[in-house]
Design a protein around this motif. Structure first.
Motif, mmCIF file in Angstrom:
data_model
loop_
_atom_site.group_PDB
_atom_site.id
_atom_site.type_symbol
_atom_site.label_atom_id
_atom_site.label_comp_id
_atom_site.label_asym_id
_atom_site.label_seq_id
_atom_site.Cartn_x
_atom_site.Cartn_y
_atom_site.Cartn_z
ATOM 1 N N GLY A 1 0.797 -1.239 0.085
ATOM 2 C CA GLY A 1 0.005 -0.044 -0.004
ATOM 3 C C GLY A 1 0.790 1.397 -0.085
ATOM 4 N N ILE A 2 2.140 1.208 -0.190
ATOM 5 C CA ILE A 2 2.738 2.239 -0.392
ATOM 6 C C ILE A 2 3.060 2.918 -1.798
ATOM 7 N N ASP A 3 2.286 3.906 -2.049
ATOM 8 C CA ASP A 3 2.606 4.518 -3.356
ATOM 9 C C ASP A 3 2.423 3.609 -4.557
ATOM 10 N N THR A 4 1.543 2.753 -4.487
ATOM 11 C CA THR A 4 1.166 1.624 -5.392
ATOM 12 C C THR A 4 1.447 1.915 -6.932
ATOM 13 N N ALA A 5 0.749 2.973 -7.156
ATOM 14 C CA ALA A 5 0.694 3.313 -8.835
ATOM 15 C C ALA A 5 2.158 3.679 -9.113
ATOM 16 N N THR A 6 2.569 4.617 -8.472
ATOM 17 C CA THR A 6 3.866 4.899 -8.808
ATOM 18 C C THR A 6 5.090 3.896 -8.827
ATOM 19 N N TYR A 7 4.982 3.005 -7.830
ATOM 20 C CA TYR A 7 6.057 2.073 -7.699
ATOM 21 C C TYR A 7 5.829 0.934 -8.795
ATOM 22 N N ARG A 8 4.504 0.525 -9.010
ATOM 23 C CA ARG A 8 4.387 -0.706 -9.949
ATOM 24 C C ARG A 8 4.764 0.076 -11.356
ATOM 25 N N LYS A 9 4.429 1.135 -11.748
ATOM 26 C CA LYS A 9 4.911 1.597 -12.919
ATOM 27 C C LYS A 9 6.172 1.804 -12.994
ATOM 28 N N TRP A 10 6.921 2.255 -12.186
ATOM 29 C CA TRP A 10 8.589 2.125 -12.205
ATOM 30 C C TRP A 10 9.153 0.587 -12.370
ATOM 31 N N ALA A 11 8.594 -0.168 -11.743
ATOM 32 C CA ALA A 11 8.829 -1.635 -11.701
ATOM 33 C C ALA A 11 8.800 -2.123 -13.140
ATOM 34 N N VAL A 12 7.701 -1.873 -13.864
ATOM 35 C CA VAL A 12 7.482 -2.280 -15.239
ATOM 36 C C VAL A 12 8.460 -1.600 -15.981
ATOM 37 N N GLU A 13 8.816 -0.644 -15.981
ATOM 38 C CA GLU A 13 9.762 0.190 -16.883
ATOM 39 C C GLU A 13 11.102 -0.322 -16.635
ATOM 40 N N GLN A 14 11.500 -0.609 -15.433
ATOM 41 C CA GLN A 14 13.029 -1.297 -15.250
ATOM 42 C C GLN A 14 13.039 -2.503 -15.820
ATOM 43 N N ILE A 15 12.069 -3.482 -15.759
ATOM 44 C CA ILE A 15 11.995 -4.804 -16.022
ATOM 45 C C ILE A 15 11.881 -4.890 -17.697
ATOM 46 N N ASN A 16 10.954 -3.803 -18.198
ATOM 47 C CA ASN A 16 11.003 -3.980 -19.706
ATOM 48 C C ASN A 16 12.478 -3.257 -20.139
ATOM 49 N N TYR A 17 13.134 -2.458 -19.622
ATOM 50 C CA TYR A 17 14.552 -2.029 -19.915
ATOM 51 C C TYR A 17 15.384 -3.489 -20.372
ATOM 52 N N ILE A 18 15.220 -4.114 -18.998
ATOM 53 C CA ILE A 18 16.192 -5.343 -19.150
ATOM 54 C C ILE A 18 15.689 -6.466 -20.478
ATOM 55 N N LEU A 19 14.352 -6.435 -20.697
ATOM 56 C CA LEU A 19 13.903 -7.516 -21.672
ATOM 57 C C LEU A 19 13.908 -6.588 -23.057
ATOM 58 N N GLY A 20 14.044 -5.407 -23.371
ATOM 59 C CA GLY A 20 14.313 -5.255 -24.626
ATOM 60 C C GLY A 20 14.188 -3.486 -24.892
ATOM 61 N N ASP A 21 13.549 -2.610 -23.865
ATOM 62 C CA ASP A 21 13.448 -1.337 -24.159
ATOM 63 C C ASP A 21 14.820 -0.598 -23.843
ATOM 64 N N ASN A 22 15.772 -1.031 -24.684
ATOM 65 C CA ASN A 22 17.064 -0.316 -24.579
ATOM 66 C C ASN A 22 17.598 -0.179 -25.759
ATOM 67 N N LYS A 23 18.781 0.310 -25.726
ATOM 68 C CA LYS A 23 19.510 1.135 -27.005
ATOM 69 C C LYS A 23 19.857 0.152 -27.998
ATOM 70 N N TYR A 24 19.586 -1.079 -27.738
ATOM 71 C CA TYR A 24 19.839 -2.051 -28.867
ATOM 72 C C TYR A 24 18.866 -2.940 -29.158
ATOM 73 N N GLY A 25 17.740 -2.564 -28.273
ATOM 74 C CA GLY A 25 16.502 -3.581 -28.446
ATOM 75 C C GLY A 25 16.921 -5.097 -28.108
ATOM 76 N N ILE A 26 17.660 -5.319 -27.580
ATOM 77 C CA ILE A 26 17.895 -6.714 -27.160
ATOM 78 C C ILE A 26 17.660 -7.142 -25.773
ATOM 79 N N SER A 27 17.411 -8.480 -25.553
ATOM 80 C CA SER A 27 17.006 -8.780 -24.066
ATOM 81 C C SER A 27 18.153 -9.177 -23.518
#
Length: 596
Positions: free
Chosen positions: A468-494
């Motif tokens: 229950g701590i800043d639920t919306a903000t923290y979930r959104k940020w977590a998605v963005e960080q995991i998405n970076y590792i899986l492909g949302d990065n400079k090379y589009g690589i996982s």
């Protein structure tokens, strides 16, 4: 799973409807939170289903089955008996069923206003007047749904499990899913011939370091216990238990209670690192290093105790005898760490060259909190408060458990001081704080395993959001960080090997660099160009530099090393995101800054 608890102050004799929208063939999950309007020093809850439920997993209460499984009577644990006005009592459970069912479910809490119907079946409620029950209004959980998953988090989770299977040491089972791995290090022994086979190799090498290993298993178990439904919906529950039992069995071997000895490392680091080849082909001596009353290591003891206590919670419904062994051993090892305080890398100098520990209070706090969860013994809670450090954590990592300690304490006590520490951690980690962000958006803590630290923090963010701590903000940020590792990065690589079509092919990993046996494997394979002969499915590599740059080069161990602890927060964050996807609660996030 996103569970909607529809509740209002209703007439006497009515009940709260618990509405489910996530289920699978063989079970479902629900979470109900009720506001407390009267001081309670014990409580009893009634979960009723209109179809029989075979069994119930719930760690916040003791459950007794009644009416053939159509009712479960829940009573408080010792640690959550006291509920105060303004608190919320949250009951999170996983139900195991025959077939795919969505039963109508109601919840009643005794002890407030109105009456409660007598219990059906064989569970007795004692004598005396019938206690009233509570049907209360809860504040709405922030709506964080509406997002579409850019990646298949469940597939990524399943592949992460395979990485841990590739790290296994010892005699492998018949169902070993990694065809290029075989039995190895079968001669690992203690000073008196104790069997120390098993466990996980640390990284791309073949040393077994108990501190990163136990940190890894604790984080993996935490993610499983938080989001069991993620593993169930992906049909990965059995795979998870096969995976996690490997280090737990090893810890049991490492503890010699008669002499108060805890083995904490097998393999001499420098000798090991001078060998480039398969684990199956090692010929060098593999000495074992131990902690004793005169050579203490409370950090290792606390972390192993945490893993074993969390393991108890995971296994107790699956294998009660094994779970009991995990718990009793956890208590003994924790007591050893408490009785003989000290830092393990000051006792084992070889470990200090590779994993030098900065302190032990954070691991002992974590061990105490998991034992508190497992037993309800408030002495462990008191210990944890004593070990707690009031500081903003640098990261969640193998050597830094402050944020884990703080979050576990907040979940148990709802003390706003601990909440403020969690919020402080994310003030540093979220944009505008002290963390460097790469141009493409990774929260870049350090050149050694930048993917690891971002994923670990994403895991903490999902846990804090559930609390229950800043639920919306923290979930959104977590998605963005995991998405970076899986492909949302400079090379589009996982950065996870084997996920998608574009991923690293040359990790710094000895066995993966070797061709199929009996072909030789030597240091020449380290320097060989081209992809590794074996695909190390599921592993995440260290990650990019702070400008997003990355080269897939086996010799570059800074950016291409893999390690057990690198995948732990990543896998548990994937469990959290898989849970949100199946609950239709994944937050919408902006388009990525980069995508190849």
């Amino acid at each position: 799973m996103n569970v909607l608890l529809v509740a209002a102050i209703l007439a006497v004799g009515s009940a709260v409807d618990v509405k489910l929208n996530n289920h699978w063939n063989g079970g479902f999950q629900a979470k109900a939170c009720i506001g407390i309007t009267k001081e309670l020093h014990s409580w009893t809850a009634h979960l009723r289903f209109d179809q029989a439920v075979d069994s119930l997993d719930i760690w916040t209460a003791d459950a007794k089955k009644a009416d053939g499984g159509k009712e479960y009577v829940l009573t408080n644990k010792a640690w959550n008996a006291d509920e105060h006005v303004g608190d919320q009592l949250c009951l999170d459970f996983v139900a195991h069923t025959t077939g795919d069912i969505t039963p109508t479910t109601t919840l009643e809490i005794e002890g407030m206003a109105g009456g409660v119907a007598p219990t059906s079946g064989s569970v007795t409620q004692g004598t005396g007047p019938t206690k009233p029950h509570l049907v209360a209004t809860i504040p709405p959980i922030p709506h964080t749904g509406g997002g579409t998953a850019r990646y298949d988090y469940g597939e990524s989770l399943a592949k992460s499990i395979l990485f841990y299977d590739a790290q296994r040491s010892g005699k492998l089972p018949a169902n070993n899913p990694i065809p290029w791995r075989g039995d190895s290090a079968l001669g690992d022994k203690g000073d008196n011939g104790e069997d120390l086979t098993g466990g996980w190799y640390d990284a791309g090498d073949h040393v077994k370091f108990s501190l990163p290993m136990s940190s890894t298993s604790t984080v993996l178990l935490w993610g499983y216990l938080q989001w069991k439904d993620a593993y169930a919906t992906m049909k990965q529950t059995d795979m998870f238990f096969d995976m996690i039992k490997w280090p737990l069995d090893y810890y049991l071997k490492c503890w010699i209670p008669a002499t108060e000895t805890l083995y904490a490392q097998v393999g001499e680091g420098n000798d090991d690192h001078h060998f480039w080849g398969r684990a199956e082909d090692m010929k060098m001596a593999r000495p074992a290093y131990k902690l004793t009353p005169s050579k203490p290591g409370s950090d290792v003891a606390g972390e192993i105790a945490a893993s074993l206590a969390a393991g108890y919670l995971a296994f107790k419904e699956r294998d009660a005898k094994y779970a009991a062994t995990l718990l009793s051993t956890s208590k003994e090892i924790y007591a050893f760490g408490k009785k003989y305080p000290g830092i393990y890398s000051q006792s084992i100098s070889d470990a200090g060259q590779f994993y030098s520990s900065s302190g032990y209070k954070d691991e002992m706090c974590e061990g105490a909190m998991w034992l508190y969860r497992a037993t309800g013994d408030k002495s462990y809670l008191a210990d944890a408060k004593g070990y707690h450090e009031n500081a903003w954590a640098w990261a969640l990592g193998w050597d830094d458990k402050k944020i884990a300690c703080q979050l576990l304490l907040y979940e148990a006590t709802r003390d706003t001081a601990y909440k403020a520490e969690v919020e402080g951690f994310f003030k540093g980690w979220l944009p505008g704080g002290s963390i460097t962000y790469t141009p493409c958006g990774q929260a870049w803590r350090d050149k050694w395993g930048s993917n690891r630290y971002a994923a670990d923090a994403a895991f903490v963010a999902l846990l804090a959001a559930d609390a229950g701590i800043d639920t919306a903000t923290y979930r959104k940020w977590a998605v963005e960080q995991i998405n970076y590792i899986l492909g949302d990065n400079k090379y589009g690589i996982s950065y996870q090997i084997g996920f998608g079509s574009k991923y690293p092919r040359s990790p710094h990993h000895r066995s993966a660099s070797c061709p199929d046996r009996p072909a030789p494997c030597t240091e020449a394979n380290l320097h060989a160009s081209g992809p590794s002969p074996q695909v190390l499915v599921g592993a995440i590599v260290g990650g990019p530099s702070n400008d997003d740059s990355y080269k897939d080069n086996r010799e570059d161990y800074v950016h291409n090393e893999v390690a057990c602890d690198y995948n732990s927060g990543f896998q548990s964050a994937l469990a959290g995101l898989t849970h949100l996807v199946h609950a239709n609660a994944l937050p919408a996030v902006p388009a990525p800054k980069c995508h190849g």
